[in-house]
Design a protein around this motif. Structure first.
Motif, PDB file in Angstrom:
ATOM      1  N   LYS A   1       4.847  -3.575   7.991  1.00 42.45           N
ATOM      2  CA  LYS A   1       6.209  -2.831   8.080  1.00 42.45           C
ATOM      3  C   LYS A   1       6.085  -1.591   7.053  1.00 42.45           C
ATOM      4  O   LYS A   1       5.887  -1.825   6.159  1.00 42.45           O
ATOM      5  N   THR A   2       6.373  -0.640   7.684  1.00 45.72           N
ATOM      6  CA  THR A   2       6.674   0.578   6.637  1.00 45.72           C
ATOM      7  C   THR A   2       7.846   0.740   6.093  1.00 45.72           C
ATOM      8  O   THR A   2       8.883   0.867   6.905  1.00 45.72           O
ATOM      9  N   ILE A   3       8.119   0.715   4.725  1.00 41.06           N
ATOM     10  CA  ILE A   3       9.501   0.624   4.093  1.00 41.06           C
ATOM     11  C   ILE A   3       9.485   1.762   3.291  1.00 41.06           C
ATOM     12  O   ILE A   3       8.640   2.322   2.935  1.00 41.06           O
ATOM     13  N   GLN A   4      10.776   2.193   2.870  1.00 35.85           N
ATOM     14  CA  GLN A   4      11.021   3.438   1.983  1.00 35.85           C
ATOM     15  C   GLN A   4      11.661   2.821   0.704  1.00 35.85           C
ATOM     16  O   GLN A   4      12.546   2.077   0.673  1.00 35.85           O
ATOM     17  N   ILE A   5      10.891   3.303  -0.398  1.00 34.51           N
ATOM     18  CA  ILE A   5      11.387   2.705  -1.873  1.00 34.51           C
ATOM     19  C   ILE A   5      11.216   3.921  -2.685  1.00 34.51           C
ATOM     20  O   ILE A   5      10.357   4.543  -2.855  1.00 34.51           O
ATOM     21  N   ASN A   6      12.561   4.402  -3.027  1.00 40.26           N
ATOM     22  CA  ASN A   6      12.655   5.402  -3.780  1.00 40.26           C
ATOM     23  C   ASN A   6      12.177   6.872  -3.053  1.00 40.26           C
ATOM     24  O   ASN A   6      11.551   7.765  -3.479  1.00 40.26           O
ATOM     25  N   GLN A   7      12.442   6.928  -1.863  1.00 40.40           N
ATOM     26  CA  GLN A   7      12.208   7.720  -0.947  1.00 40.40           C
ATOM     27  C   GLN A   7      10.754   7.940  -0.619  1.00 40.40           C
ATOM     28  O   GLN A   7      10.289   9.130  -0.118  1.00 40.40           O
ATOM     29  N   GLN A   8       9.862   6.978  -0.982  1.00 39.85           N
ATOM     30  CA  GLN A   8       8.349   7.045  -0.799  1.00 39.85           C
ATOM     31  C   GLN A   8       8.068   5.852   0.267  1.00 39.85           C
ATOM     32  O   GLN A   8       8.754   4.846   0.395  1.00 39.85           O
ATOM     33  N   PRO A   9       7.137   6.203   1.184  1.00 38.70           N
ATOM     34  CA  PRO A   9       6.547   5.395   1.928  1.00 38.70           C
ATOM     35  C   PRO A   9       5.830   4.366   1.575  1.00 38.70           C
ATOM     36  O   PRO A   9       4.763   4.783   0.677  1.00 38.70           O
ATOM     37  N   TYR A  10       6.082   3.024   1.912  1.00 36.39           N
ATOM     38  CA  TYR A  10       5.220   2.165   1.542  1.00 36.39           C
ATOM     39  C   TYR A  10       4.746   0.913   2.640  1.00 36.39           C
ATOM     40  O   TYR A  10       5.663   0.891   3.322  1.00 36.39           O
ATOM     41  N   VAL A  11       3.471   0.537   2.720  1.00 38.44           N
ATOM     42  CA  VAL A  11       3.174  -0.323   3.841  1.00 38.44           C
ATOM     43  C   VAL A  11       3.352  -1.870   3.235  1.00 38.44           C
ATOM     44  O   VAL A  11       2.394  -1.993   2.298  1.00 38.44           O
ATOM     45  N   LEU A  12       4.030  -2.607   3.733  1.00 41.41           N
ATOM     46  CA  LEU A  12       4.211  -4.073   3.312  1.00 41.41           C
ATOM     47  C   LEU A  12       3.596  -4.887   4.189  1.00 41.41           C
ATOM     48  O   LEU A  12       3.772  -4.860   5.670  1.00 41.41           O
ATOM     49  N   ILE A  13       2.387  -5.736   3.913  1.00 36.81           N
ATOM     50  CA  ILE A  13       1.515  -6.520   4.842  1.00 36.81           C
ATOM     51  C   ILE A  13       1.811  -7.988   4.291  1.00 36.81           C
ATOM     52  O   ILE A  13       1.495  -8.297   3.126  1.00 36.81           O
ATOM     53  N   ALA A  14       1.965  -8.795   5.309  1.00 37.67           N
ATOM     54  CA  ALA A  14       1.954 -10.127   5.172  1.00 37.67           C
ATOM     55  C   ALA A  14       1.163 -11.003   5.887  1.00 37.67           C
ATOM     56  O   ALA A  14       1.115 -10.622   7.081  1.00 37.67           O
TER      57      ALA A  14
ATOM     58  N   ILE B   1      -3.185  -9.418  -2.532  1.00 46.40           N
ATOM     59  CA  ILE B   1      -3.271 -10.790  -2.796  1.00 46.40           C
ATOM     60  C   ILE B   1      -3.999 -11.151  -1.528  1.00 46.40           C
ATOM     61  O   ILE B   1      -3.076 -11.156  -0.566  1.00 46.40           O
ATOM     62  N   ASN B   2      -5.254 -11.133  -1.576  1.00 44.20           N
ATOM     63  CA  ASN B   2      -6.103 -11.601  -0.338  1.00 44.20           C
ATOM     64  C   ASN B   2      -7.050 -12.523  -0.896  1.00 44.20           C
ATOM     65  O   ASN B   2      -8.151 -12.103  -1.234  1.00 44.20           O
ATOM     66  N   PRO B   3      -6.686 -13.860  -1.648  1.00 46.62           N
ATOM     67  CA  PRO B   3      -7.787 -14.735  -2.093  1.00 46.62           C
ATOM     68  C   PRO B   3      -8.901 -14.845  -1.261  1.00 46.62           C
ATOM     69  O   PRO B   3     -10.074 -15.236  -1.522  1.00 46.62           O
ATOM     70  N   LEU B   4      -8.977 -14.972   0.200  1.00 45.79           N
ATOM     71  CA  LEU B   4     -10.031 -15.340   1.268  1.00 45.79           C
ATOM     72  C   LEU B   4     -10.668 -13.944   1.408  1.00 45.79           C
ATOM     73  O   LEU B   4     -11.562 -14.055   2.190  1.00 45.79           O
ATOM     74  N   GLY B   5     -10.492 -12.927   1.088  1.00 48.98           N
ATOM     75  CA  GLY B   5     -11.025 -11.570   1.340  1.00 48.98           C
ATOM     76  C   GLY B   5     -11.061 -11.333   2.753  1.00 48.98           C
ATOM     77  O   GLY B   5     -12.084 -10.953   3.366  1.00 48.98           O
ATOM     78  N   ILE B   6     -10.143 -11.462   3.618  1.00 50.76           N
ATOM     79  CA  ILE B   6      -9.811 -11.099   4.842  1.00 50.76           C
ATOM     80  C   ILE B   6      -9.760  -9.766   5.152  1.00 50.76           C
ATOM     81  O   ILE B   6      -9.117  -8.759   4.454  1.00 50.76           O
ATOM     82  N   PRO B   7     -10.884  -9.219   5.888  1.00 51.19           N
ATOM     83  CA  PRO B   7     -11.130  -7.585   6.224  1.00 51.19           C
ATOM     84  C   PRO B   7      -9.744  -7.178   7.132  1.00 51.19           C
ATOM     85  O   PRO B   7      -9.256  -7.907   7.921  1.00 51.19           O
ATOM     86  N   LEU B   8      -9.063  -6.119   6.536  1.00 51.02           N
ATOM     87  CA  LEU B   8      -7.932  -5.564   7.093  1.00 51.02           C
ATOM     88  C   LEU B   8      -8.412  -4.265   8.079  1.00 51.02           C
ATOM     89  O   LEU B   8      -9.157  -3.562   7.669  1.00 51.02           O
ATOM     90  N   PRO B   9      -7.711  -4.316   9.069  1.00 51.28           N
ATOM     91  CA  PRO B   9      -7.572  -2.965   9.985  1.00 51.28           C
ATOM     92  C   PRO B   9      -6.889  -2.048   9.288  1.00 51.28           C
ATOM     93  O   PRO B   9      -6.158  -1.793   8.333  1.00 51.28           O
TER      94      PRO B   9
ATOM     95  N   ILE C   1       0.712  -1.072  -0.001  1.00 51.31           N
ATOM     96  CA  ILE C   1      -0.179  -0.074  -0.044  1.00 51.31           C
ATOM     97  C   ILE C   1       0.825   1.245  -0.091  1.00 51.31           C
ATOM     98  O   ILE C   1       2.030   1.309   0.702  1.00 51.31           O
ATOM     99  N   GLN C   2       0.568   2.019  -0.827  1.00 52.43           N
ATOM    100  CA  GLN C   2       1.327   3.484  -0.990  1.00 52.43           C
ATOM    101  C   GLN C   2       0.052   4.762  -0.681  1.00 52.43           C
ATOM    102  O   GLN C   2      -0.781   4.665  -1.595  1.00 52.43           O
ATOM    103  N   GLY C   3       0.232   5.258   0.437  1.00 54.79           N
ATOM    104  CA  GLY C   3      -1.030   5.922   0.521  1.00 54.79           C
ATOM    105  C   GLY C   3      -2.125   5.429   0.834  1.00 54.79           C
ATOM    106  O   GLY C   3      -2.432   4.443   1.627  1.00 54.79           O
ATOM    107  N   ASP C   4      -3.208   5.932   0.103  1.00 57.66           N
ATOM    108  CA  ASP C   4      -4.576   5.136   0.180  1.00 57.66           C
ATOM    109  C   ASP C   4      -4.549   4.383  -1.027  1.00 57.66           C
ATOM    110  O   ASP C   4      -5.772   3.652  -1.131  1.00 57.66           O
ATOM    111  N   GLN C   5      -3.721   4.202  -1.983  1.00 60.28           N
ATOM    112  CA  GLN C   5      -3.610   3.193  -2.982  1.00 60.28           C
ATOM    113  C   GLN C   5      -2.941   1.749  -2.719  1.00 60.28           C
ATOM    114  O   GLN C   5      -1.906   1.571  -2.202  1.00 60.28           O
TER     115      GLN C   5
END
Length: 460
Positions: free
Chosen positions: A131-144, A98-106, A89-93
């Protein structure tokens, strides 16, 4: 509904030990369950951490992130199982979803450290990490994420087996405790059987256990001591009954015999009067014995109330001497008073009765031409200050074998019971009871002057 308490000691011990062991087993099983569950969660968290770290390294390459965003199915195929979850996730986008079971996220907070959370409200409970990571100086939220299915597949059978193990363990402990209690209480059953065999005809029998536990041995010892006291009391009661029957029979036989002889023929008024005077002596003797027995019974039952007062011994004892003045003159006896202690705390009436009995006893058994000494002095016995009153009959001794028994009821050194002055052997018993009421002591000893009766009162 009221339940009756368990009265079996064997069952009580079994249930008590089993209950304690059951609580320990349940606590150990619960802690084991929590430990295994914690280990499985830790393993799952490590797997999620490793996945996020690999993805972070992979996404740091700008070409890789563009390819994954353009072709998300590629990474979905890499993940494989449908229970896996991956979002970028980057911002609101949402760039990758990849969520095949449609798990609602907080809602996710931006944290540079890996965060964990359980999602249990869904049909498929899932544990996620982000975890929030920085890619090309942009914050991304990585969820597993990963479902609990693997962990539940391990923990559920373990939970069932653990329940079976605990139940089996409690049952085994109950059986072993029942056996141990039965063996451990065998000495108590032997004690009960031996106690049950003792009756009024076997009071001499005592408990005899072979290598009993210390507590049972102490109980058996206390019971044997109690049986000793009961046997002694029963023997004294039998002897008392025999003696009192004999003591009553003598004056009664005199009364009956003299009355029968007098009624056989016509008698003059003087002869009837003589008989009544003779009978009066026997009546008075019977009354003295009855009064003495009533006093002893009240003293044994602690129903005699003490009225302790400070007594001036000189005037007190001289008043008692005056009672025996005429009898002492007839027997050519004299009294000597030597007082080292001049005061005594005691009940005046009871002290008068005790001294009266001792002086009367000295005149009756001492005979003529005797000196009767009454002495007082202070003594320390067992670290206690005592005041001793001694009544000594000069020139008279008692055989040593009689001394320990002189204060027993109806005990008489001579077998003769025909003396008109006899009181039935209760005089010294009354003295002993009076001293017991005063928490004092008493004894009879042969001294250089003669037979000595000592009364020891606490000096308080």
């Amino acid at each position: 509904m009221m339940f009756k308490p368990i009265r079996s000691l064997e069952l009580r011990l079994t249930l008590l030990v089993t209950g304690c062991a059951a609580m320990v087993l349940c606590a150990v099983a619960f802690m084991t369950y929590l430990g295994i569950n914690h280990i499985l969660i830790a393993q799952q968290d490590r797997a999620l951490v490793e996945r996020i770290e690999r993805l972070e390294i992979l996404l740091q390459d700008s070409s890789n992130i563009e390819q994954i965003i353009a072709r998300p199915k590629l990474y979905q195929n890499m993940l494989g199982n449908q229970d896996n979850l991956f979002l970028l996730i980057q911002g609101d986008q949402i760039l990758i979803n990849i969520n095949p079971l449609g798990i609602p996220l907080p809602e996710f907070t931006h944290q540079p450290q890996i965060q964990f959370q359980d999602l249990s409200a869904h049909t498929y409970p899932t544990r996620i990490a982000w975890k929030t990571i920085q890619i090309n100086q942009q914050p991304y939220v990585l969820i597993a994420g990963k479902q609990w299915s693997e962990r539940l597949a391990i923990i559920s059978p373990f939970q069932k087996r653990l329940f079976i193990y605990v139940f089996t363990g409690i049952l085994a402990i109950f059986i072993l405790c029942a056996i141990a209690s039965r063996l451990g209480l065998n000495a108590l059953r032997t004690l009960r059987e031996q106690t049950h065999a003792i009756n009024i005809h076997k009071l001499e029998q005592r408990l005899n256990l072979v290598h009993p536990p210390q507590e049972i041995e102490q109980l058996a010892s206390d019971i044997n001591a109690m049986l000793d006291r009961i046997e002694m009391g029963y023997s004294q009661l039998n002897r008392f009954s025999e003696d009192i029957a004999h003591e009553f029979r003598t004056p009664l036989n005199n009364l009956i015999g003299q009355t029968e002889i007098l009624l056989m023929n016509e008698r003059s008024p003087a002869q009837y009067q003589e008989l009544l005077i003779s009978n009066l002596e026997d009546y008075q003797r019977l009354k003295r014995m009855i009064d003495s027995m009533l006093f002893l019974a009240r003293a044994d039952a602690h129903k005699v109330c003490l009225n302790k007062q400070k007594i001036q011994l000189k005037s007190f004892i001289e008043d008692i001497f005056s009672i025996f003045e005429y009898q002492a003159e007839e027997q050519h006896c004299n009294f000597v008073l030597r007082l080292e202690a001049t005061e005594l705390l005691a009940d005046p009436e009871l002290l008068q009765q005790a001294l009266y009995n001792l002086i009367s006893n000295a005149l009756i058994h001492g005979g003529n031409h005797r000196t009767i000494y009454v002495l007082s002095r202070r003594k320390i016995i067992n670290n206690m200050q005592m005041i001793t009153l001694s009544v000594i009959t000069s020139g008279l001794e008692v055989a040593p074998e009689h001394l320990p028994h002189l204060f027993e009821r109806f005990y008489q050194c001579s077998s003769s019971r025909q003396s008109p002055h006899q009181t039935g052997g209760l005089g010294l018993s009354i003295v002993a009871s009076i001293l017991t009421l005063h928490q004092g002591m008493y004894q009879a000893v042969n001294s250089a002057e003669g037979i000595c009766f000592e009364l020891l009162f606490p000096d308080v």
